[in-house]
Write a protein that holds these residues in place. Structure first.
Motif, PDB file in Angstrom:
ATOM      1  N   LEU A  55       0.624  -1.055   0.155  1.00  0.00           N
ATOM      2  CA  LEU A  55      -0.161   0.370  -0.252  1.00  0.00           C
ATOM      3  C   LEU A  55       0.541   1.783   0.038  1.00  0.00           C
ATOM      4  N   LYS A  56       1.479   1.462   0.856  1.00  0.00           N
ATOM      5  CA  LYS A  56       3.002   2.593   1.125  1.00  0.00           C
ATOM      6  C   LYS A  56       3.135   2.482  -0.549  1.00  0.00           C
ATOM      7  N   LYS A 111       0.913   9.853  -4.398  1.00  0.00           N
ATOM      8  CA  LYS A 111      -0.489  10.005  -5.074  1.00  0.00           C
ATOM      9  C   LYS A 111      -1.055  11.166  -4.148  1.00  0.00           C
ATOM     10  N   LYS A 112      -1.900  12.061  -5.150  1.00  0.00           N
ATOM     11  CA  LYS A 112      -1.521  13.307  -4.061  1.00  0.00           C
ATOM     12  C   LYS A 112      -3.066  13.397  -3.232  1.00  0.00           C
ATOM     13  N   SER A 113      -3.732  12.424  -3.695  1.00  0.00           N
ATOM     14  CA  SER A 113      -4.658  12.411  -2.675  1.00  0.00           C
ATOM     15  C   SER A 113      -5.093  11.986  -1.513  1.00  0.00           C
ATOM     16  N   SER A 114      -5.320  12.154  -0.917  1.00  0.00           N
ATOM     17  CA  SER A 114      -6.081  12.300   0.992  1.00  0.00           C
ATOM     18  C   SER A 114      -5.878  10.290   0.807  1.00  0.00           C
ATOM     19  N   ILE A 115      -5.880   9.704   1.954  1.00  0.00           N
ATOM     20  CA  ILE A 115      -5.441   8.478   1.945  1.00  0.00           C
ATOM     21  C   ILE A 115      -6.875   8.321   2.100  1.00  0.00           C
ATOM     22  N   LYS A 116      -8.118   9.081   2.017  1.00  0.00           N
ATOM     23  CA  LYS A 116      -9.017   8.518   2.745  1.00  0.00           C
ATOM     24  C   LYS A 116      -9.755   8.084   1.160  1.00  0.00           C
ATOM     25  N   CYS A 140      -1.164  10.889   1.181  1.00  0.00           N
ATOM     26  CA  CYS A 140      -1.200   9.179   1.380  1.00  0.00           C
ATOM     27  C   CYS A 140       0.740   9.376   1.278  1.00  0.00           C
ATOM     28  N   PRO A 141       1.904  10.190   0.197  1.00  0.00           N
ATOM     29  CA  PRO A 141       2.874  10.371   1.230  1.00  0.00           C
ATOM     30  C   PRO A 141       3.348  10.304   2.085  1.00  0.00           C
ATOM     31  N   LYS A 142       2.615  10.892   3.491  1.00  0.00           N
ATOM     32  CA  LYS A 142       2.928  11.571   4.351  1.00  0.00           C
ATOM     33  C   LYS A 142       2.993  10.645   5.155  1.00  0.00           C
ATOM     34  N   ILE A 143       2.355   9.540   4.806  1.00  0.00           N
ATOM     35  CA  ILE A 143       2.119   8.112   6.117  1.00  0.00           C
ATOM     36  C   ILE A 143       2.935   7.290   5.684  1.00  0.00           C
ATOM     37  N   SER A 144       3.411   7.720   7.131  1.00  0.00           N
ATOM     38  CA  SER A 144       4.992   6.224   7.555  1.00  0.00           C
ATOM     39  C   SER A 144       4.248   4.111   7.132  1.00  0.00           C
ATOM     40  N   LEU A 145       5.458   3.767   7.309  1.00  0.00           N
ATOM     41  CA  LEU A 145       5.332   2.162   6.797  1.00  0.00           C
ATOM     42  C   LEU A 145       4.259   1.822   8.210  1.00  0.00           C
ATOM     43  N   ALA A 146       4.848   1.972   9.047  1.00  0.00           N
ATOM     44  CA  ALA A 146       4.560   2.151  10.485  1.00  0.00           C
ATOM     45  C   ALA A 146       3.082   2.231  10.618  1.00  0.00           C
ATOM     46  N   LYS A 147       3.038   3.417  10.152  1.00  0.00           N
ATOM     47  CA  LYS A 147       1.085   3.847  10.100  1.00  0.00           C
ATOM     48  C   LYS A 147       0.688   2.831   8.535  1.00  0.00           C
ATOM     49  N   TYR A 148       1.344   2.542   8.319  1.00  0.00           N
ATOM     50  CA  TYR A 148       0.030   2.033   7.007  1.00  0.00           C
ATOM     51  C   TYR A 148       0.110   0.595   7.479  1.00  0.00           C
ATOM     52  N   GLU A 149       1.427  -0.015   8.525  1.00  0.00           N
ATOM     53  CA  GLU A 149       1.147  -0.974   8.825  1.00  0.00           C
ATOM     54  C   GLU A 149      -0.235  -1.145   9.633  1.00  0.00           C
ATOM     55  N   GLU A 150      -0.412  -0.650  10.164  1.00  0.00           N
ATOM     56  CA  GLU A 150      -1.599   0.027  11.396  1.00  0.00           C
ATOM     57  C   GLU A 150      -3.303  -0.137  10.599  1.00  0.00           C
TER      58      GLU A 150
END
Length: 281
Positions: A149-150, A156-161, A193-203
């Motif tokens: 996912l990361k 992506k320029k869009s938000s995670i939602k 999306c690009p601001k989310i860390s791998l750890a957060k993606y894990e979560e």
DNA sequence: CGGTACTCCTGAAGGC
DNA sequence: TGCCTTCAGGAGTACC
């Protein structure tokens, strides 16, 4: 709104009706839903042996031994009513398609808003058909992970939602479970999306799976106009943490809702997002 | 090509 | 009370 868990539930409800049975007659009460019915639909499925029933994304797939697949999408308001043999059928508004089974059972597709789709395709078209070609991985499969996912969303320029609702990134997640998963993961739905860390993606990946699995276990949660595939009214899961709960306190909330305003509702690309600004930074 | 806006539809809900 | 307007949303398409 049928999302992955609801579709899974309907599929599981249809399974015992379809197994060791076959469709003797398809009645189309109109020529289309969201898209026209496949012109050969009746010929494709009538009196054909049912091989298996599966789900891909939000589609129910009924496989026949003549290599045809009947694809059913419930859209927003689609539902399946199952009538046992000899059970009286009382026609309702928006009963668009009726499947008569060899043993006398009936499956009735009802869809007030007609956002659903019913079409057939050949077995070998599953990867090339325009409904399926662009679809991302199943969230409950091994192909869906934080690393995937990361990487997929890194530019992506869009938000995670918005990204979670995009079926090319991951399938089956709709507006409700996207809100619920982001809440559970403590991620602000507006986060690029690009601001989310791998750890957060894990979560996040963990929470998406938990939310979906929980809803499947609950028999599929739903809103107003969804019916359970077993012919009964669907299970109404009203215990969402944030969805449709604007102004209310989120679970285990310790803040003063009269001061914070509680759960917030915003609009992202035309869709409602509900979240807690305190817990989702 | 990526991203956004618009479109389909009906019933429920809200406003006056 | 009742009519009118607004809104909900999955996914395809149009468009920049």
């Amino acid at each position: 709104m049928p999302e992955l868990p609801e579709v899974e539930t309907v599929m599981r409800g249809l399974e015992p009706v379809l197994n060791n049975n076959h469709i003797t007659k398809v009645t189309l009460n109109r020529s289309d839903l969201r898209i026209p019915f496949t012109p050969t639909l009746k010929d494709d499925v009538e009196n054909q042996t049912i091989h298996s029933i599966k789900r891909r994304a939000k589609y129910i797939l009924i496989h026949f031994s003549n290599n045809k697949i009947l694809a059913i999408h419930l859209g927003m308001s689609g539902s399946m009513l199952i009538l046992k043999p000899n059970e009286l059928y009382e026609a309702r508004v928006h009963d668009h398609v009726i499947f008569d089974m060899k043993d006398g059972a009936r499956i009735i597709y009802n869809d007030p808003r007609r956002f659903g789709m019913i079409f057939t395709l050949n077995n070998d078209e599953m990867t090339s058909h325009k409904a399926f070609a662009h679809l991302g991985p199943e969230p409950l499969s091994n192909h869906f992970s934080a690393v995937y996912l990361k990487d997929k969303l890194k530019s992506k320029k869009s938000s995670i939602k918005q990204a979670l609702l995009d079926q090319t990134n991951v399938v089956g997640v709709g507006n409700i479970y996207a809100c619920e998963a982001l809440y559970k993961a403590g991620i602000n739905p507006l986060t690029p999306c690009p601001k989310i860390s791998l750890a957060k993606y894990e979560e996040l990946v963990r929470c998406i799976c938990e939310v979906l699995r929980g809803a499947i276990a609950a028999g599929g949660s739903t809103l107003k106009d969804f019916r359970h595939a077993d012919g009964e009214l669907g299970y109404f899961q009203h215990n969402f943490a944030v969805y449709d709960r604007k102004g209310q306190a989120c679970p285990n909330c310790e803040c003063d809702v009269t001061k914070t305003g509680g759960i917030e509702r915003i609009v992202q690309s035309g869709r409602s997002t509900f979240y807690c600004a305190r817990k989702q930074k």
